[in-house]
Design an enzyme around this catalytic site. Structure first.
Site, PDB file in Angstrom:
ATOM      1  N   LYS A  36      33.381  39.358 -36.481  1.00 53.03           N
ATOM      2  CA  LYS A  36      35.042  39.465 -36.499  1.00 53.03           C
ATOM      3  C   LYS A  36      35.579  38.342 -35.889  1.00 53.03           C
ATOM      4  O   LYS A  36      36.725  37.815 -36.370  1.00 53.03           O
ATOM      5  CB  LYS A  36      35.298  40.671 -35.372  1.00 53.03           C
ATOM      6  N   LYS A  40      32.228  63.478 -40.515  1.00 55.04           N
ATOM      7  CA  LYS A  40      31.409  63.660 -39.282  1.00 55.04           C
ATOM      8  C   LYS A  40      32.200  63.511 -37.820  1.00 55.04           C
ATOM      9  O   LYS A  40      33.104  62.850 -37.884  1.00 55.04           O
ATOM     10  CB  LYS A  40      30.252  62.379 -39.199  1.00 55.04           C
ATOM     11  N   LYS A  97      34.509  60.506 -32.120  1.00 54.78           N
ATOM     12  CA  LYS A  97      35.721  59.760 -31.436  1.00 54.78           C
ATOM     13  C   LYS A  97      36.426  58.855 -32.224  1.00 54.78           C
ATOM     14  O   LYS A  97      37.420  58.597 -32.339  1.00 54.78           O
ATOM     15  CB  LYS A  97      35.112  59.347 -30.134  1.00 54.78           C
TER      16      LYS A  97
END
Ligand code: TRP
Length: 331
Positions: free
Chosen positions: A116, A200, A203
């Protein structure tokens, strides 16, 4: 009961949802029924990202209360707080010296950050503290300290258990047979529950149903499950319905067969189906929720359980440290 030792750590990250409960918690509690089990709240592992002590402490209570409320067998299970065991800091330091830096460079979670940062054109290690970088060494110390044979974890943690195995191997190569080589057991992916949007439950998708929400909040969430636009009269396919999939995880075979028929027959609207699901979950969790709420308002009782666990854990940990100190320092 075989004599394999099971160990797992639970990071105190906050409000558990029913997907965690069905997919991870219940299987874990079941496994602990007939094995010697070490289970701890990994508060030290939270430190590299969470800097609010109160929050870590609160989430630690929540995770412990959760395990106890859901029926963890405290006879077979040593439940404790990771940071209560001084030996884990020691073993981490000892293991640092047999752990190649290159192994840490290969950790998925570290690599993801490096990628990243590279994409963003900034320093590859930007935002990486040493707690994060050496996270796998602390985890290896957790696992090796208690002579664990089996480590049940989610898929994302598999590599860390393999690293623990590698590190045990490096140590044994240098100092002679000392550590058992632990094995990961990965929670079945097939066991997962769909969330509000059908993906699915996770969170990271923000599609969860909290495990111990008050009834009215639970109901509101369930009413938000996304369905297709079939009219109440139309027959519906239970196997494509999130409502039915979640119901299955909580109901008896007879109840499941009855609900399936109601889908196939037609005449039941999704609103009704959701109400049936809500009542099922609400009653299935009522007792556990009450126990959880009781514990959360009596945290001294959680402290007592964690301290009793810590005392047992320390006895095993101290022996491991004595062994390692002798091998590494001759003391
Ligand atoms: N790292 C694990 C997680 O994020 C938690 C954990 C810490 C753990 N120590 C462990 C799991 C030892 C298994 C064994 O979920």
């Amino acid at each position: 009961m075989d004599d394999k030792i099971i160990l797992t750590g639970i990071k105190p990250t906050g409000t558990p949802h029913i997907g965690n409960y069905i997919g991870a918690l219940l299987p874990l509690i079941k496994m602990s029924e007939n094995h010697k089990t070490f289970m701890f709240i990994a508060d030290l592992h939270a430190l590299n990202a969470m800097h609010d002590a109160k929050e870590i402490r609160q989430h630690t209570y929540e995770e412990a209360a959760l395990m106890i409320a859901c029926g963890l067998n405290l006879e077979n299970t040593v439940l404790f707080r990771q940071s209560d065991i001084d030996e884990v800091y020691k073993l981490t330091e000892f293991l640092m010296n047999v752990t190649p830096k290159g192994l840490m460079n290969r950790a998925h979670s570290y690599k993801a950050i490096v990628e990243k940062n590279t994409e963003a054109g900034i320093d590859i290690d930007s935002g990486v503290n040493m707690g994060l970088y050496t996270y796998p060494v602390l985890m290896a110390a957790d696992i090796l300290l208690y002579n664990s044979d089996i480590v049940p974890v989610g898929k994302d943690q598999k590599q860390h258990v393999e690293f623990a195995r590698d590190i045990a191997g490096y140590f044994n190569n240098i100092y002679g047979e000392t550590f058992k080589l632990p094995e990961p057991i990965i929670g079945e992916d097939t066991g997962y529950l769909p969330g509000l949007d059908g993906r699915k439950m996770s969170k990271s998708y923000d599609n969860t149903i909290p495990l111990f929400a008050p009834s009215n909040e639970l109901k509101k969430k369930i009413m938000r499950i996304i369905t297709d636009s079939k009219t109440p009269e139309e027959p519906k396919n239970p196997d494509e319905s999130t409502i039915f999939q979640i119901y299955k995880a909580f109901a008896t075979p007879d109840e499941i067969a009855g609900f399936r028929k109601m889908f196939l027959d037609g005449g039941m609207g999704y609103g009704t189906a959701k109400t049936i699901l809500f009542e099922k979950i609400d009653s299935a969790l009522a007792e556990k929720r009450a126990k959880y709420e009781y514990l959360m308002s009596h945290t001294d009782e959680i402290d007592a359980i964690l301290e009793a666990g810590a005392q047992k854990a320390r006895m095993v940990a101290a022996k491991t440290i004595a062994k390692v100190k002798k091998k590494m320092l001759g003391l």
